[in-house]
Scaffold this motif. Structure first.
Motif, PDB file in Angstrom:
ATOM      1  N   GLY A 133       0.780  -1.232   0.000  1.00  0.00           N
ATOM      2  CA  GLY A 133       0.000   0.000   0.000  1.00  0.00           C
ATOM      3  C   GLY A 133       0.808   1.277   0.000  1.00  0.00           C
ATOM      4  O   GLY A 133       0.336   2.310   0.491  1.00  0.00           O
ATOM      5  N   ILE A 134       2.029   1.265  -0.560  1.00  0.00           N
ATOM      6  CA  ILE A 134       2.842   2.479  -0.634  1.00  0.00           C
ATOM      7  C   ILE A 134       2.349   3.336  -1.807  1.00  0.00           C
ATOM      8  O   ILE A 134       2.289   2.878  -2.944  1.00  0.00           O
ATOM      9  CB  ILE A 134       4.332   2.146  -0.821  1.00  0.00           C
ATOM     10  CG1 ILE A 134       4.848   1.312   0.357  1.00  0.00           C
ATOM     11  CG2 ILE A 134       5.148   3.425  -0.973  1.00  0.00           C
ATOM     12  CD1 ILE A 134       4.779   2.010   1.700  1.00  0.00           C
ATOM     13  N   ASP A 135       1.980   4.586  -1.514  1.00  0.00           N
ATOM     14  CA  ASP A 135       1.533   5.509  -2.570  1.00  0.00           C
ATOM     15  C   ASP A 135       2.713   6.202  -3.232  1.00  0.00           C
ATOM     16  O   ASP A 135       2.738   6.353  -4.462  1.00  0.00           O
ATOM     17  CB  ASP A 135       0.593   6.569  -1.973  1.00  0.00           C
ATOM     18  CG  ASP A 135      -0.681   5.962  -1.436  1.00  0.00           C
ATOM     19  OD1 ASP A 135      -1.488   5.475  -2.242  1.00  0.00           O
ATOM     20  OD2 ASP A 135      -0.867   5.972  -0.202  1.00  0.00           O
ATOM     21  N   VAL A 136       3.670   6.645  -2.412  1.00  0.00           N
ATOM     22  CA  VAL A 136       4.848   7.338  -2.930  1.00  0.00           C
ATOM     23  C   VAL A 136       6.082   6.816  -2.208  1.00  0.00           C
ATOM     24  O   VAL A 136       6.090   6.687  -0.983  1.00  0.00           O
ATOM     25  CB  VAL A 136       4.752   8.868  -2.727  1.00  0.00           C
ATOM     26  CG1 VAL A 136       6.026   9.552  -3.235  1.00  0.00           C
ATOM     27  CG2 VAL A 136       3.533   9.442  -3.444  1.00  0.00           C
ATOM     28  N   CYS A 137       7.108   6.516  -2.983  1.00  0.00           N
ATOM     29  CA  CYS A 137       8.416   6.202  -2.401  1.00  0.00           C
ATOM     30  C   CYS A 137       9.353   7.343  -2.761  1.00  0.00           C
ATOM     31  O   CYS A 137       9.544   7.656  -3.945  1.00  0.00           O
ATOM     32  CB  CYS A 137       8.951   4.889  -2.947  1.00  0.00           C
ATOM     33  SG  CYS A 137      10.619   4.505  -2.388  1.00  0.00           S
ATOM     34  N   TRP A 138       9.941   7.964  -1.738  1.00  0.00           N
ATOM     35  CA  TRP A 138      10.914   9.038  -1.971  1.00  0.00           C
ATOM     36  C   TRP A 138      12.302   8.504  -1.674  1.00  0.00           C
ATOM     37  O   TRP A 138      12.621   8.177  -0.534  1.00  0.00           O
ATOM     38  CB  TRP A 138      10.587  10.240  -1.083  1.00  0.00           C
ATOM     39  CG  TRP A 138      11.610  11.352  -1.159  1.00  0.00           C
ATOM     40  CD1 TRP A 138      12.576  11.531  -2.106  1.00  0.00           C
ATOM     41  CD2 TRP A 138      11.756  12.441  -0.241  1.00  0.00           C
ATOM     42  NE1 TRP A 138      13.313  12.654  -1.857  1.00  0.00           N
ATOM     43  CE2 TRP A 138      12.832  13.242  -0.713  1.00  0.00           C
ATOM     44  CE3 TRP A 138      11.076  12.830   0.912  1.00  0.00           C
ATOM     45  CZ2 TRP A 138      13.244  14.382  -0.038  1.00  0.00           C
ATOM     46  CZ3 TRP A 138      11.489  13.975   1.581  1.00  0.00           C
ATOM     47  CH2 TRP A 138      12.564  14.748   1.099  1.00  0.00           C
ATOM     48  N   ALA A 139      13.143   8.412  -2.705  1.00  0.00           N
ATOM     49  CA  ALA A 139      14.531   7.970  -2.559  1.00  0.00           C
ATOM     50  C   ALA A 139      15.434   9.195  -2.527  1.00  0.00           C
ATOM     51  O   ALA A 139      15.634   9.849  -3.544  1.00  0.00           O
ATOM     52  CB  ALA A 139      14.914   7.046  -3.706  1.00  0.00           C
ATOM     53  N   GLU A 140      15.956   9.507  -1.347  1.00  0.00           N
ATOM     54  CA  GLU A 140      16.814  10.672  -1.160  1.00  0.00           C
ATOM     55  C   GLU A 140      18.281  10.234  -1.207  1.00  0.00           C
ATOM     56  O   GLU A 140      18.622   9.103  -0.870  1.00  0.00           O
ATOM     57  CB  GLU A 140      16.484  11.327   0.189  1.00  0.00           C
ATOM     58  CG  GLU A 140      17.470  12.367   0.685  1.00  0.00           C
ATOM     59  CD  GLU A 140      17.516  13.659  -0.116  1.00  0.00           C
ATOM     60  OE1 GLU A 140      17.145  13.646  -1.300  1.00  0.00           O
ATOM     61  OE2 GLU A 140      17.941  14.686   0.442  1.00  0.00           O
ATOM     62  N   GLU A 141      19.170  11.166  -1.632  1.00  0.00           N
ATOM     63  CA  GLU A 141      20.587  10.847  -1.825  1.00  0.00           C
ATOM     64  C   GLU A 141      20.713   9.568  -2.640  1.00  0.00           C
ATOM     65  O   GLU A 141      21.473   8.644  -2.327  1.00  0.00           O
ATOM     66  CB  GLU A 141      21.315  10.737  -0.487  1.00  0.00           C
ATOM     67  CG  GLU A 141      21.351  12.064   0.272  1.00  0.00           C
ATOM     68  CD  GLU A 141      22.253  12.017   1.493  1.00  0.00           C
ATOM     69  OE1 GLU A 141      22.932  10.991   1.698  1.00  0.00           O
ATOM     70  OE2 GLU A 141      22.280  13.012   2.235  1.00  0.00           O
ATOM     71  N   ALA A 142      19.952   9.527  -3.728  1.00  0.00           N
ATOM     72  CA  ALA A 142      19.801   8.297  -4.512  1.00  0.00           C
ATOM     73  C   ALA A 142      21.022   7.950  -5.330  1.00  0.00           C
ATOM     74  O   ALA A 142      21.083   6.872  -5.920  1.00  0.00           O
ATOM     75  CB  ALA A 142      18.575   8.423  -5.429  1.00  0.00           C
ATOM     76  N   GLU A 143      22.018   8.829  -5.371  1.00  0.00           N
ATOM     77  CA  GLU A 143      23.231   8.506  -6.121  1.00  0.00           C
ATOM     78  C   GLU A 143      23.932   7.269  -5.563  1.00  0.00           C
ATOM     79  O   GLU A 143      24.696   6.598  -6.274  1.00  0.00           O
ATOM     80  CB  GLU A 143      24.208   9.687  -6.126  1.00  0.00           C
ATOM     81  CG  GLU A 143      24.839  10.029  -4.801  1.00  0.00           C
ATOM     82  CD  GLU A 143      24.003  10.973  -3.951  1.00  0.00           C
ATOM     83  OE1 GLU A 143      24.501  11.438  -2.904  1.00  0.00           O
ATOM     84  OE2 GLU A 143      22.843  11.235  -4.336  1.00  0.00           O
ATOM     85  N   ALA A 144      23.680   6.946  -4.292  1.00  0.00           N
ATOM     86  CA  ALA A 144      24.351   5.805  -3.651  1.00  0.00           C
ATOM     87  C   ALA A 144      23.568   4.503  -3.789  1.00  0.00           C
ATOM     88  O   ALA A 144      24.057   3.448  -3.382  1.00  0.00           O
ATOM     89  CB  ALA A 144      24.583   6.099  -2.167  1.00  0.00           C
ATOM     90  N   ILE A 145      22.371   4.532  -4.354  1.00  0.00           N
ATOM     91  CA  ILE A 145      21.536   3.337  -4.433  1.00  0.00           C
ATOM     92  C   ILE A 145      22.047   2.412  -5.533  1.00  0.00           C
ATOM     93  O   ILE A 145      22.262   2.829  -6.661  1.00  0.00           O
ATOM     94  CB  ILE A 145      20.059   3.708  -4.657  1.00  0.00           C
ATOM     95  CG1 ILE A 145      19.541   4.530  -3.458  1.00  0.00           C
ATOM     96  CG2 ILE A 145      19.207   2.458  -4.844  1.00  0.00           C
ATOM     97  CD1 ILE A 145      18.108   4.968  -3.581  1.00  0.00           C
ATOM     98  N   SER A 146      22.218   1.154  -5.201  1.00  0.00           N
ATOM     99  CA  SER A 146      22.803   0.174  -6.118  1.00  0.00           C
ATOM    100  C   SER A 146      21.754  -0.416  -7.051  1.00  0.00           C
ATOM    101  O   SER A 146      20.543  -0.292  -6.835  1.00  0.00           O
ATOM    102  CB  SER A 146      23.460  -0.958  -5.325  1.00  0.00           C
ATOM    103  OG  SER A 146      22.469  -1.721  -4.652  1.00  0.00           O
ATOM    104  N   ASP A 147      22.231  -1.107  -8.089  1.00  0.00           N
ATOM    105  CA  ASP A 147      21.334  -1.812  -8.996  1.00  0.00           C
ATOM    106  C   ASP A 147      20.513  -2.847  -8.251  1.00  0.00           C
ATOM    107  O   ASP A 147      19.309  -3.003  -8.500  1.00  0.00           O
ATOM    108  CB  ASP A 147      22.138  -2.513 -10.106  1.00  0.00           C
ATOM    109  CG  ASP A 147      22.237  -1.664 -11.368  1.00  0.00           C
ATOM    110  OD1 ASP A 147      21.286  -0.925 -11.665  1.00  0.00           O
ATOM    111  OD2 ASP A 147      23.265  -1.741 -12.047  1.00  0.00           O
ATOM    112  N   VAL A 148      21.152  -3.573  -7.341  1.00  0.00           N
ATOM    113  CA  VAL A 148      20.448  -4.603  -6.575  1.00  0.00           C
ATOM    114  C   VAL A 148      19.309  -3.976  -5.772  1.00  0.00           C
ATOM    115  O   VAL A 148      18.193  -4.515  -5.721  1.00  0.00           O
ATOM    116  CB  VAL A 148      21.425  -5.341  -5.636  1.00  0.00           C
ATOM    117  CG1 VAL A 148      20.675  -6.276  -4.696  1.00  0.00           C
ATOM    118  CG2 VAL A 148      22.454  -6.115  -6.456  1.00  0.00           C
ATOM    119  N   SER A 149      19.569  -2.845  -5.155  1.00  0.00           N
ATOM    120  CA  SER A 149      18.539  -2.184  -4.355  1.00  0.00           C
ATOM    121  C   SER A 149      17.392  -1.692  -5.230  1.00  0.00           C
ATOM    122  O   SER A 149      16.215  -1.820  -4.871  1.00  0.00           O
ATOM    123  CB  SER A 149      19.149  -1.025  -3.573  1.00  0.00           C
ATOM    124  OG  SER A 149      20.041  -1.500  -2.590  1.00  0.00           O
TER     125      SER A 149
END
Length: 436
Positions: A133-149
């Motif tokens: 039931g997530i309406d919005v996901c906000w990914a902050e400082e997303a430069e560090a997020i990996s392909d796996v994530s």
């Protein structure tokens, strides 16, 4: 009654688009935040107000309809590392204290059910995958997020009409986030680059900082303030060495040489990541042919990953804490790994500074496979010194996601310098495709 009055007051104020923008002081370019779109991406340099704008937009939309907002980053060791504080500040500035309740680990509204949840992706994969039931996901400082994530997160945001909002300052051009959402953006996405020039509310203090950096280091200014991608992180421990490797073409395809043994070098992560490099010594060259990193896995997982690979092994080097006994089993990591038939050594402990010097001495003779070692290369390019609150560089490398791969690489340089050269390779066959 107070809450009801607050809802009525904001409902009237936010009825028109022009009123909404006036209250929140939004740049007209950001109107798309209030329109349906699967991916909304803000990227660029410092002082642009990206995070500030997203926080305000989500808080305002949350007063108009119930929202379940998941706020994520790659690693979140505490709530202080999340956008919880930023949202709390914006609630106060917008006068929404009667609408939202701010608690230690969450923010929610008893009036309409809007809630904000804060999680780190890397260490909470199972928990995030089970969220509904997530309406919005906000990914902050997303430069560090990996392909796996990303591969885990995106399918999790599956509610009809759900959106993924992304904010980040670009780092490297080949970073997964930049490649996914800027270089090759997906369908149904709105991508906007914002810099300090787009923020008419930027403070005079930030302007002074910008001008000072521009005068001192123009290349760094382009990254920090203009949102340009880096080739090598400024302030990186191995900045010069990694740049030289790229110039020399030594980050390339590095084939496995079956006639030579492979050594592995581990950094053990008990509560976070374990990193392992696979290296051969061929004609006085350190040929780095493979790399693995994972988190929260038992030792036997890494042993199986090593044994899956078609390499002929000599020794497997653990850091000094490989000799520490586990309180539950009474065995050391060295003893556990040896129990699988692997020949194990403990890397000599010569200190971080001496280890970094050993890496620098080895680097001119290092070749790294650009595909199998992609994540390890990023760690080597990002690994940087800490800075104090005034921005002055300390002599201690920062401990972050890049530390694991770089510590293991340091053990490689130390082990080759201190022990590998004086211990001849004496293979003994234990299996069909592995020499232990």
């Amino acid at each position: 009654n107070t809450r009801a009055k607050t809802v009525n007051r904001f409902s009237r104020l936010l009825q028109s688009r022009s009123n909404l923008m006036t209250i929140a002081k939004f740049n007209p370019k950001l109107r798309f935040l209030f329109k349906p779109c699967r991916y909304k991406v803000l990227f660029g340099g410092r002082g642009s107000g990206k995070s500030w704008a997203i926080a305000r937009a989500l808080l305002i939309i949350g007063t108009q309809k119930p929202l379940r907002v998941l706020c994520v980053r790659e690693v979140q060791n505490s709530i202080a590392e999340s956008v919880h504080k930023l949202l709390s500040q914006q609630i106060e500035q917008l006068g929404l204290q009667s609408f939202y309740e701010i608690q230690n680990t969450t923010i929610f509204s008893r009036i309409n059910g809007t809630e904000f949840i804060f999680e780190g992706i890397k260490h909470n994969i199972t928990k995030i995958k089970s969220m509904e039931g997530i309406d919005v996901c906000w990914a902050e400082e997303a430069e560090a997020i990996s392909d796996v994530s990303w591969d885990t997160l995106i399918p999790t945001i599956r509610k009809s009409g759900s959106e993924i909002w992304i904010s980040f300052n670009p780092r490297f051009e080949d970073d997964p986030t930049y490649q996914r959402f800027v270089a090759k953006p997906p369908e149904n996405s709105h991508i906007l680059k914002l810099n300090w020039t787009n923020n008419k509310y930027i403070s005079s203090e930030l302007i002074s900082e910008k001008d000072d950096l521009k005068a001192r280091d123009y290349d760094k200014y382009l990254w920090v303030w203009e949102g340009h991608c880096l080739k090598v992180l400024e302030g990186a421990v191995y900045k010069d060495e990694m740049r030289k490797m790229r110039e020399d073409g030594r980050i390339t395809n590095v084939p496995y040489e079956p006639s030579k043994p492979v050594y592995t070098f581990w950094d053990l992560g008990f509560g976070d990541s374990t990193a392992i490099w696979f290296v051969q010594m061929v004609a006085m060259q350190y040929r780095v042919i493979d790399y693995i990193e994972d988190n929260r896995k038992a030792v036997d997982f890494y042993v199986r990953e090593i044994q899956k690979k078609p390499y002929v092994y000599d020794r497997h080097y653990l850091p000094h804490d490989g000799n520490h006994a586990n309180l539950a089993t009474g065995k050391t990591i060295k003893e556990i790994v040896e129990g699988y038939g692997l020949k194990v050594e403990i890397t000599p402990q010569i200190g971080i500074d001496n280890g970094i010097n050993a890496v620098r001495m080895a680097m001119p003779n290092v070749w790294i496979d650009e595909n199998k070692c992609k994540e390890g290369i990023k760690a080597l390019e990002y690994y940087h010194y800490e800075h104090d609150k005034n921005g002055n560089r300390r002599n201690t490398p920062a401990h972050d996601w890049s530390s694991h791969g770089c510590d293991a690489f340091r053990y490689m340089a130390v082990a080759f310098k201190e022990t590998v050269a004086i211990k001849p390779y004496t293979p003994k066959l234990y299996g069909s495709n592995s020499w232990m």
